[in-house]
Design a protein around this motif. Structure first.
Motif, mmCIF file in Angstrom:
data_model
loop_
_atom_site.group_PDB
_atom_site.id
_atom_site.type_symbol
_atom_site.label_atom_id
_atom_site.label_comp_id
_atom_site.label_asym_id
_atom_site.label_seq_id
_atom_site.Cartn_x
_atom_site.Cartn_y
_atom_site.Cartn_z
ATOM 1 N N LEU A 182 0.831 -1.206 0.000
ATOM 2 C CA LEU A 182 0.000 0.000 0.000
ATOM 3 C C LEU A 182 0.865 1.256 0.000
ATOM 4 O O LEU A 182 0.560 2.237 -0.700
ATOM 5 C CB LEU A 182 -0.921 0.004 1.223
ATOM 6 N N SER A 183 1.937 1.238 0.787
ATOM 7 C CA SER A 183 2.850 2.394 0.812
ATOM 8 C C SER A 183 3.489 2.602 -0.548
ATOM 9 O O SER A 183 3.607 3.740 -1.036
ATOM 10 C CB SER A 183 3.935 2.186 1.877
ATOM 11 N N ALA A 184 3.909 1.518 -1.161
ATOM 12 C CA ALA A 184 4.530 1.621 -2.492
ATOM 13 C C ALA A 184 3.534 2.175 -3.503
ATOM 14 O O ALA A 184 3.883 3.014 -4.349
ATOM 15 C CB ALA A 184 5.033 0.248 -2.940
ATOM 16 N N ASP A 185 2.283 1.745 -3.413
ATOM 17 C CA ASP A 185 1.261 2.237 -4.342
ATOM 18 C C ASP A 185 1.010 3.729 -4.143
ATOM 19 O O ASP A 185 0.820 4.467 -5.130
ATOM 20 C CB ASP A 185 -0.046 1.461 -4.144
ATOM 21 N N ARG A 186 0.998 4.177 -2.900
ATOM 22 C CA ARG A 186 0.770 5.607 -2.645
ATOM 23 C C ARG A 186 1.883 6.457 -3.249
ATOM 24 O O ARG A 186 1.631 7.481 -3.880
ATOM 25 C CB ARG A 186 0.670 5.867 -1.135
ATOM 26 N N LEU A 187 3.112 6.021 -3.057
ATOM 27 C CA LEU A 187 4.236 6.796 -3.593
ATOM 28 C C LEU A 187 4.237 6.777 -5.118
ATOM 29 O O LEU A 187 4.640 7.758 -5.759
ATOM 30 C CB LEU A 187 5.560 6.242 -3.062
ATOM 31 N N SER A 188 3.811 5.675 -5.707
ATOM 32 C CA SER A 188 3.840 5.568 -7.170
ATOM 33 C C SER A 188 2.845 6.505 -7.832
ATOM 34 O O SER A 188 2.959 6.812 -9.018
ATOM 35 C CB SER A 188 3.555 4.131 -7.602
ATOM 36 N N GLN A 189 1.851 6.981 -7.067
ATOM 37 C CA GLN A 189 0.831 7.864 -7.629
ATOM 38 C C GLN A 189 1.242 9.337 -7.626
ATOM 39 O O GLN A 189 0.531 10.179 -8.175
ATOM 40 C CB GLN A 189 -0.482 7.685 -6.852
ATOM 41 N N SER A 205 14.049 7.300 -5.470
ATOM 42 C CA SER A 205 14.850 6.287 -4.787
ATOM 43 C C SER A 205 13.987 5.480 -3.818
ATOM 44 O O SER A 205 14.080 4.250 -3.752
ATOM 45 C CB SER A 205 16.009 6.956 -4.042
ATOM 46 N N ALA A 206 13.133 6.196 -3.081
ATOM 47 C CA ALA A 206 12.255 5.514 -2.125
ATOM 48 C C ALA A 206 11.300 4.565 -2.847
ATOM 49 O O ALA A 206 11.030 3.456 -2.381
ATOM 50 C CB ALA A 206 11.462 6.542 -1.319
ATOM 51 N N ARG A 207 10.805 5.007 -3.999
ATOM 52 C CA ARG A 207 9.926 4.144 -4.785
ATOM 53 C C ARG A 207 10.629 2.842 -5.168
ATOM 54 O O ARG A 207 10.076 1.752 -5.022
ATOM 55 C CB ARG A 207 9.506 4.867 -6.071
ATOM 56 N N GLY A 208 11.849 2.979 -5.692
ATOM 57 C CA GLY A 208 12.592 1.800 -6.118
ATOM 58 C C GLY A 208 12.842 0.838 -4.979
ATOM 59 O O GLY A 208 12.672 -0.381 -5.125
ATOM 60 N N GLN A 209 13.234 1.388 -3.826
ATOM 61 C CA GLN A 209 13.505 0.526 -2.676
ATOM 62 C C GLN A 209 12.226 -0.173 -2.197
ATOM 63 O O GLN A 209 12.244 -1.359 -1.847
ATOM 64 C CB GLN A 209 14.106 1.355 -1.543
ATOM 65 N N LEU A 210 11.120 0.568 -2.191
ATOM 66 C CA LEU A 210 9.867 -0.029 -1.750
ATOM 67 C C LEU A 210 9.408 -1.120 -2.713
ATOM 68 O O LEU A 210 8.856 -2.141 -2.286
ATOM 69 C CB LEU A 210 8.779 1.041 -1.637
ATOM 70 N N GLN A 211 9.605 -0.905 -4.007
ATOM 71 C CA GLN A 211 9.225 -1.936 -4.976
ATOM 72 C C GLN A 211 10.018 -3.215 -4.742
ATOM 73 O O GLN A 211 9.480 -4.320 -4.813
ATOM 74 C CB GLN A 211 9.446 -1.425 -6.404
ATOM 75 N N ASP A 212 11.331 -3.058 -4.470
ATOM 76 C CA ASP A 212 12.158 -4.234 -4.186
ATOM 77 C C ASP A 212 11.664 -4.950 -2.925
ATOM 78 O O ASP A 212 11.550 -6.187 -2.898
ATOM 79 C CB ASP A 212 13.623 -3.825 -4.015
#
Length: 624
Positions: A182-189, A205-212
């Motif tokens: 959910l956090s990753a989805d929020r940042l991706s928007q 950078s935060a997006r990439g790390q969260l996706q991993d």
């Protein structure tokens, strides 16, 4: 009539009236009030800007401090230091909570509504909230679960394994995965095009790390759901174990060598009587195949166990092998597990050496073959030396199977350490040397999401994924002597479509006198039309979905090739023959590629380290 004295108001000449003394005092008071108000607003803006600056600095400092603790957390987990990991997570949560409090400050929240700068403040707030969610809802429960599991006792053994803790951990792992997702989805928007560079870069950078992290947690959650059942927690499971022999390549690794049934019952592991692909004989009628694959790889896939993995699609190879095994033995297996000698070497690195105990195998090994196998000698022994020392194919298979038996006996006996074993199996899986298929659709739907499935289509396949697979055409064991590299070359775009060349370079490193110095069983002795010492390989290249395979070249010269389609992916096949010492480069060019993501390539695992096979992607020089 005489004009009236004076003029009307509309026609009166313009004149400035001097204010009275009282009027001038009122104007000064009003002006002073306005200036005071403006000054007050200005001071408030300055104070707010300073406040926002302080808050930005505080948020940055707290998130940086939290990030700096991650390496320590990884080290503590790696060293099985559950108490230390728990304390580190508490520190991380303290920093992310402070960052979130700063981002929830009323002045910061008000600033987030302002035009321009507001979108940046809002983005920073979202990063702070996401960081706190990850720490509180992700890391904390995971570390708590980690501290309750004894990884050594989770490994299969002859005495069984208590799988209850793993089943109990599943809900916590799934909840953590959900929170992080959910956090990753929020940042991706968040639209980064409207942000300052100082905000956009850390956000990306935060997006990439969260996706991993999300991918890893999803995998852990899925594994915790299906692993207990697959390990026999409810009912015993039987799997067909296939040891692939890379000395004679097949698309998924090598010709099926040793076969055995691996039984798991509440984590207790036993290896049943072993067989070989040759013992299975020919299937008549053949096992049914889908038309696409039969056209590419021939009906041999459904006729001989040795050829089930001519296709790189492991679910197809595994289900075909299952059907053959049932038809031959009458025994139904729940799935298929494949592993190659290189991965067996990784296991031996964790378990330590194993010694052959069967007197017949010891007799076979008398001479230059070792009776003690290690991670350093098992590949050469099984894929080369055994053919030089043992002439009869049935005895070669017996030695091969005996080594596998001892390695799995060491595993079932609990030999070695969990950390080393997990690292070895993880590496083997990443390199495509360990593959798993379940005959239960619910389990296979989960496995199919990951590279462990060996699928050529579906969720485990990246959008711009290429594949290069090798099938032996020599009918022998010459692939031990072949070295290969694979490289993607990003060509210039044409008409808005991407274009990529897959370059495969192969070298036959066998000695010049291979025809006489190597055993006929290794060279093939020319039985299948390939001169002894030479090696022939069918090189199969896959492009991304909806693309076209347009040309094939051998050493820069256009060559005829066979184009096909498999699961909406273009396929090109070229046969290459190499004499001892000879090298050839084959280029497959794929066009009409609609995917605009970074391309990657997967290859048939050979005896070479995969990192030495796949070269860095190269970009062609394109004129504007």
């Amino acid at each position: 009539m005489a004009e009236t004295q004076g003029t009307s108001a509309n026609n009166a000449p313009s004149r400035t009236r001097r204010p009275s003394n009282s009027g001038r005092k009122g104007l000064r008071r009003r002006t002073l009030a306005i200036l005071v108000s403006l000054g007050g607003i200005f001071l408030i803006v300055l104070a707010g800007a300073a406040w926002l600056g302080n808050k930005a600095s505080e948020i940055n400092s707290e998130l940086t401090s939290a990030t700096d603790l991650i390496p320590s957390l990884k080290e503590e987990i790696s060293n099985d230091n559950a108490d230390g990991a728990g304390a580190t997570v508490d520190q991380i949560r303290a920093h992310t909570a402070a960052a979130k409090r700063a981002a929830d400050d009323p002045v910061w929240t008000l600033g987030s509504t302002l035009p321009g700068i507001g979108t940046n403040l809002s983005a920073v707030s979202e990063v702070a909230r996401s960081a706190d969610d990850v720490a509180t809802l992700g890391l904390a429960p995971l570390v708590k679960v980690y501290s309750t599991l004894d990884w050594e006792t989770l490994l299969p053994s002859s005495s069984g394994t208590d799988l209850v803790p793993l089943k109990a951990a599943s809900p916590s792992i799934s909840a953590a995965a959900h929170a992080v997702r959910l956090s990753a989805d929020r940042l991706s928007q968040i639209d980064t095009t409207k942000l300052l560079r100082q905000v956009a870069e850390p956000l990306s950078s935060a997006r990439g790390q969260l996706q991993d992290i999300t991918g890893t947690l999803d995998a852990a959650a899925n594994a915790s759901k299906i692993a207990p059942g697959m390990l026999g927690a409810e009912t015993p499971r039987n799997y067909l174990l296939v040891i692939q022999n890379n000395a004679e390549t097949r698309a998924s690794g090598g010709i099926p060598g040793a076969l055995a049934v691996l039984s798991l019952d509440k984590g207790s592991m036993t290896l049943g009587a072993q067989s070989s692909a040759a013992d299975m004989g020919a299937m008549s009628p053949i096992v049914p195949l889908d038309p696409e694959q039969q056209q590419i790889y021939s009906g041999r896939m459904g006729k001989f166990m040795q050829d089930v993995n001519l296709t790189p699609d492991f679910p197809t190879a595994a289900s075909t092998a299952q059907a053959m095994w049932e038809r031959k033995t009458g025994q139904r297996v729940d799935g298929v597990i494949s592993i190659d000698p290189v991965a067996l070497g990784y296991i031996l690195d964790a378990t330590g050496p194993v010694t052959l105990r069967d007197p017949e195998l010891v007799t076979l090994a008398s001479g230059d073959l070792p009776t003690k196998l290690t991670g350093k000698n098992v590949v050469r022994t099984l894929l080369s030396d055994v053919y030089a020392q043992i002439e009869q194919p049935t005895l070669q298979d017996a030695y091969f199977a005996g080594v596998a038996q001892e390695i799995f006996a060491a595993l079932s006996g609990g030999k070695g350490n969990a950390k080393g074993l997990l690292e070895g199996l993880t590496r083997g899986t990443a390199e495509g040397r360990v593959l798993v298929w379940s005959g239960q659709p619910a389990e296979q739907s989960v496995i199919g999401k990951y590279a462990l499935s060996g699928s050529i289509a579906g969720p485990s396949v990246a959008p711009a994924q290429f594949g290069v697979y090798f099938n032996d055409g020599t009918g022998a064991k010459m692939d031990y002597h072949v070295k290969r590299t694979v490289q993607l070359v990003k060509e210039c775009s044409q008409n808005g479509y991407e274009q990529t060349t897959v370059r495969v370079t192969s070298t036959n490193t066998a000695p010049a006198d291979a025809a006489t110095s190597l055993p006929a069983y290794v060279t093939g002795g020319g039985v299948f039309g390939v001169p002894a010492g030479s090696v022939q390989t069918n090189i199969v290249a896959y492009g991304p979905v909806q693309a076209n395979v347009e040309t094939a070249k051998v050493d820069g010269e256009r060559a005829s090739f066979a184009p096909y389609v498999h699961r909406n992916r273009p396929v090109g096949v070229v046969a290459v023959r190499l004499a001892p010492g000879q090298s050839k480069a084959i280029d497959f060019t794929f066009g009409k590629i609609v995917q605009h993501t970074e391309p990657l390539v997967v290859v048939t695992p050979t005896i070479q380290d995969v990192k030495n096979v796949i070269l860095a992607t190269k970009e062609a020089s394109c004129s504007q």
